[in-house]
Design an enzyme around this catalytic site. Structure first.
Site, PDB file in Angstrom:
ATOM      1  N   CYS A   7       0.862  -1.187   0.000  1.00  0.00           N
ATOM      2  CA  CYS A   7       0.000   0.000   0.000  1.00  0.00           C
ATOM      3  C   CYS A   7       0.895   1.232   0.000  1.00  0.00           C
ATOM      4  O   CYS A   7       2.060   1.142  -0.412  1.00  0.00           O
ATOM      5  CB  CYS A   7      -0.979  -0.019   1.172  1.00  0.00           C
ATOM      6  SG  CYS A   7      -0.220  -0.019   2.806  1.00  0.00           S
ATOM      7  N   ARG A  13      -3.359  -0.684   5.396  1.00  0.00           N
ATOM      8  CA  ARG A  13      -3.949  -1.764   4.602  1.00  0.00           C
ATOM      9  C   ARG A  13      -3.045  -2.975   4.414  1.00  0.00           C
ATOM     10  O   ARG A  13      -3.465  -4.105   4.670  1.00  0.00           O
ATOM     11  CB  ARG A  13      -4.363  -1.207   3.217  1.00  0.00           C
ATOM     12  CG  ARG A  13      -5.506  -0.213   3.297  1.00  0.00           C
ATOM     13  CD  ARG A  13      -5.668   0.563   2.003  1.00  0.00           C
ATOM     14  NE  ARG A  13      -4.554   1.489   1.797  1.00  0.00           N
ATOM     15  CZ  ARG A  13      -4.404   2.262   0.746  1.00  0.00           C
ATOM     16  NH1 ARG A  13      -5.277   2.200  -0.233  1.00  0.00           N
ATOM     17  NH2 ARG A  13      -3.381   3.087   0.658  1.00  0.00           N
ATOM     18  N   ASP A 132      -8.256   3.917   1.138  1.00  0.00           N
ATOM     19  CA  ASP A 132      -7.285   4.313   2.160  1.00  0.00           C
ATOM     20  C   ASP A 132      -8.048   4.766   3.409  1.00  0.00           C
ATOM     21  O   ASP A 132      -8.784   5.754   3.353  1.00  0.00           O
ATOM     22  CB  ASP A 132      -6.449   5.465   1.582  1.00  0.00           C
ATOM     23  CG  ASP A 132      -5.372   5.934   2.542  1.00  0.00           C
ATOM     24  OD1 ASP A 132      -5.410   5.549   3.723  1.00  0.00           O
ATOM     25  OD2 ASP A 132      -4.504   6.701   2.103  1.00  0.00           O
TER      26      ASP A 132
END
Ligand code: 4NP
Length: 162
Positions: A7, A13, A132
């Site tokens: 990420c 994440r 996000d």
């Protein structure tokens, strides 16, 4: 099989993706009665940006993972490097921007072919990207967990037979 989750910051994440896939693979091998130490697969994660290098995953990622029995506290953020193209067989990007950032560092067709968008595993017409959750609340982290839980389930079943 070596799998890398990527990420932007490697604190929200991709640490969740790493923890969830690892958890599912160890479950599958335990179900077959294999010993814990015999690891066939390596799962790791990295970020395309260096803002958080050396840090623990975000508290909210640690909390949502813990709720489902997964420990993220041994992880530390690191930056994606070109060497990762050789070290890993499959590289999963969380969103289109991460995907492009990774491809920008690829120098061969072989490297490029290793890179995939993680939600493509689910073959959905919507939800192509893992959003996000950094600037949002706890619910964003629960949503990320559920999306990654589904896609890591598909990935785990696929690579478990390899
Ligand atoms: P991640 O989330 O890419 O899922 O780890 C982010 C973490 C930090 C920032 C952005 C996204 N940041 O801008 O610091």
């Amino acid at each position: 099989m070596n799998i890398l989750m990527v990420c932007l910051g490697n604190i929200c994440r991709s640490p969740l993706a790493e923890g969830i896939l690892q958890f599912k693979l160890s479950r599958l091998s335990a179900d077959r009665g294999e010993r814990k130490k015999s690891k066939k697969h390596v799962v790791d994660s990295a970020g395309t940006a260096a803002y958080h290098v050396g840090e623990l995953p975000d508290k909210r990622s640690i909390a949502v993972a813990k709720k489902y029995g997964i420990d993220l506290t041994t992880q530390r953020a690191r930056k994606f490097t070109e060497a990762d193209f050789d070290a890993f067989d499959l590289i999963f990007a969380m969103d289109a921007s991460n995907y492009q950032n990774i491809l920008n560092l690829a120098t061969t067709e072989n490297h490029r072919q290793k890179v995939h968008l993680i939600l493509d595993e689910l073959q959905l017409s919507t939800h192509k990207e893992v959003p996000d959750p950094y600037y949002g609340g706890e619910q964003g982290f629960e949503n990320v967990f559920q999306l990654l839980d589904k896609s890591c389930g598909v990935i785990a079943t696929k690579i478990d037979t390899l």
